[in-house]
Structures are given as C-alpha cells and as structure tokens.
Design an enzyme around this catalytic site. Structure first.
Site, PDB file in Angstrom:
ATOM      1  CB  CYS A  10      -0.932  -0.011   1.212  1.00  0.00           C
ATOM      2  SG  CYS A  10      -0.056   0.073   2.804  1.00  0.00           S
ATOM      3  NE  ARG A  67     -11.342   4.849   4.374  1.00  0.00           N
ATOM      4  CZ  ARG A  67     -10.491   5.367   3.498  1.00  0.00           C
ATOM      5  NH1 ARG A  67      -9.285   5.737   3.895  1.00  0.00           N
ATOM      6  NH2 ARG A  67     -10.843   5.521   2.240  1.00  0.00           N
ATOM      7  CE  LYS A 122      -9.780   9.953   3.119  1.00  0.00           C
ATOM      8  NZ  LYS A 122      -8.351   9.724   3.489  1.00  0.00           N
TER       9      LYS A 122
END
Length: 369
Positions: free
Chosen positions: A235, A302, A328
C-alpha cells in the site's frame, strides 16, 4: 424444504440486558462475537458466529453475505435476488462449525472448492440480518452465522437500533492531551479521543500553533499496521503518513498549522484480520475492492463522521484536506466540515502497489495520475 425457522421467544433462553444503554448493548454484542457467543437480535433466530464459536454446534441453516451468496451459486435463486441483502441458506445436512468455515471464508475456496448444493430460503428478518453483518464487521470477523443452531448456549441480546447508537459519533469525547515532540516537528500536541463503549481510541496530532486565523492543513489517516509500522510495500499508507507530517511541519514553519487525524479504522474499516484475508485473495488474482466484496465486506467502511466530530472537538470548522479521494471530501462536507481546498497527496508507486493504486484510480475514483 425442511422446517421453517421459528423466531426465538423473548422470555425463554435469553439473558436480558434491557437495563443497558443501546450503545452498551451493541458493545456487548461485539464482545460476544469476538468470544464466539451467540446473539439474539430483535425477532431473528439465535445467530452463532461461524469464525469464533468454540463449538460444538450445528444447523442446516446459515446466514451469509450477499457477496458470498454469489460465489456459492445462490444469487440466481429468487429468495436471494436482492444483491445487497444477506442470504439465508439451507443445506441438506446439518452444518457443523468445521464444515461452516469453508462456506464462510472465500480465502479457503481453492482448498475446499466443493460446497453445497444450497437452497436460499426466504428471510423474514432482513433488518436483523443486516445488523448481524454490521456487528461482525465491527468485531473484525467473517460475516457468517449458523442460524438457530443446536447447543449454541445462552445468547446475548441486542436490538437493531443499538448498532446505530454504538456508531453515533456524538459519543466521542476528548480523553486527554499532551505535548508530543515528533521527528517531523518538535512543536506538536497529541489529543486522544474515545467513546464510553468503544475500545478504539482515535488520535489527533496538532502540529504548530493552532490559530483561527489560518485554515489548517488536515489529513485523515486510517490506521494501517502493516504500512505505518512494518513498512509494507503493498500500500502507500506509510509514505503518505510521513509525507503528511512533513507537509504540516513545513506549514507550521511558515506560520500555519496542521492536524493529522489518526483513525483506528484498519483496512478501510474491516479490521486487521480481514484485511490480511483480503491480501490472500489479492494473491489469488483479485484486486483490493474485489477481495473485500468476496469476503462479504464493504469496499469502504470508514466512519468519516468520527473525523468530523474530532475536528469539532478541536474547534475546527474549515480545513484544507490532504487527499486524492473526492469521496472523502464529500463525506467530510456531509458531516458538516467546510473543505476549503483539496490538497493532492500522491506519492510514487512501487512494483508491489502499482495494481493497488491503479484500482483506487480506476475503480474507486481517486485522482491519481
């Protein structure tokens, strides 16, 4: 077809927790799932978590996610037609916990390819089933249950609405704060946030002198043990964390300030163990989003209202947000935070994360070159 499942009765075989608050009942349910104890949710039959239950227990019925039902060849059956609803499956023989594990875990499909045949049955309690799947996600376990199993033991009681109460960001409060010089900059303060019924403690690192005269540079960074601590190359989390702190240090040196919000939401909200299961599936050829879906878990889970609550407790109403993810920005604005500017936060790829970053760009809409 077999005998229909009868809902449990409210006054038999159930330990009452009616004196607890809704949020606490949900917390007790999460703890129960981690221990492998059965749940009684609303009017649903007793549900026993496949992954953690110690056994012995068996049932011809199991509850699986909609995504898992696709792999198990149930999605073309009328009773499993809703692509978003968990599926109640029936086997011709009782399923014990050993047999249930390959049914639940897609990472075992190559080792145990022959399963079923199964029949999808009508689900009379879809809200309870969805709540069970959400509790499993919060607990970080596979979203799969035996339904009304024999020898399950006494269940823990929880209601559907309790899950939303547990996730309510308004529960979050500042627990403590302290000066914390860090390698990037010496003038920094750490602020710790927690909820009464949630063991996860979120953190903000405030860099520079906080002032209402300057809009802060803010980064929402979700916990990544493998990337942040171990230096994983799969990642870009570790480099993003370091680069964000460096950018905020530069901002502070120029008279501004920043805040890094470290959110305890490993694996986009699915937990460390399930994130590593997703890695197993990626090694079998699936991309990061496909792997989550095959596990029966959301590609994005999330909790951005938590970040908005943290900012509100810090007295921050407007931010310059470091992110490549337009979703986001939207999520934070929907939670009441003004995003004055989106600050790009892209770092070079490496041979191990090129496909991961391409998936974020092409399938998740991240603004990456």
């Amino acid at each position: 077809m077999g005998t229909a499942v009868r809902p449990r009765t409210a006054d038999h075989g159930v330990r009452s927790l009616s004196s607890s608050s809704p949020s606490r009942r949900a917390a007790q349910a999460v703890d129960a799932l981690r221990h492998g104890w059965p749940l009684a949710i609303g009017q649903a039959p007793v549900l026993l978590p496949v992954e953690t239950a110690p056994g012995p227990a068996s049932s011809p019925l199991a509850l699986v996610s909609a995504a898992r039902a696709v792999t198990l060849k149930l999605a073309n059956q009328r009773e499993a037609a809703d692509p978003h609803s968990p599926v109640l499956l029936r086997s011709g023989e009782p399923i014990d916990l050993v047999a249930a594990r390959p049914i639940a875990d897609p990472a075992l499909d190559l080792a145990a390819p022959l399963k079923g045949p199964f029949l999808a049955e009508h689900l009379d309690w879809p809200e309870e089933a969805a709540a069970a799947m959400e509790l499993a996600r919060i607990a970080g376990i596979l979203p799969a249950f035996l339904v009304a199993p024999e020898q399950a033991g006494e269940p823990v009681v929880v209601e559907v609405a309790d899950v939303a109460a547990f996730l309510d960001a308004a529960n979050l409060a500042i627990a403590t704060r302290a000066r914390l010089p860090v390698a990037a900059v010496e003038e920094a303060e750490i602020v710790v946030f927690r909820s009464p019924d949630d063991m996860r403690e979120h953190v903000a690192l405030v860099i520079g002198r906080q002032t209402s005269e300057r809009v802060p540079l803010v980064r929402l960074h979700s916990e990544c043990l493998t990337g942040d601590i171990l230096g994983s190359l799969r990642c870009d989390c570790g480099p993003q964390l370091d680069a964000a702190l460096a950018a905020m240090a530069a901002e502070a040196a120029a008279g501004g300030w920043g805040a890094l919000l470290y959110l305890r939401q490993e694996g986009r909200g699915i937990g460390l163990v399930n994130k590593l299961r997703a890695y197993e599936l990626q090694d079998q050829g699936f991309d990061t989003l496909e792997a989550n879906r095959r596990l029966g878990l959301p590609a994005e889970a999330r909790d951005f209202p938590v970040a908005a609550r943290m900012l509100a407790l810090l007295g921050v109403k407007e931010v310059r947000l470091m992110t490549n993810n337009p979703a986001k920005v939207t999520a934070l604005e929907q939670a009441g935070v003004i995003v004055d500017e989106r600050v790009p936060h892209q770092l070079p790829a490496n041979p191990h994360n090129e496909r991961y970053l391409a998936t974020k760009r092409d399938a998740a809409g991240h603004l990456l070159r």
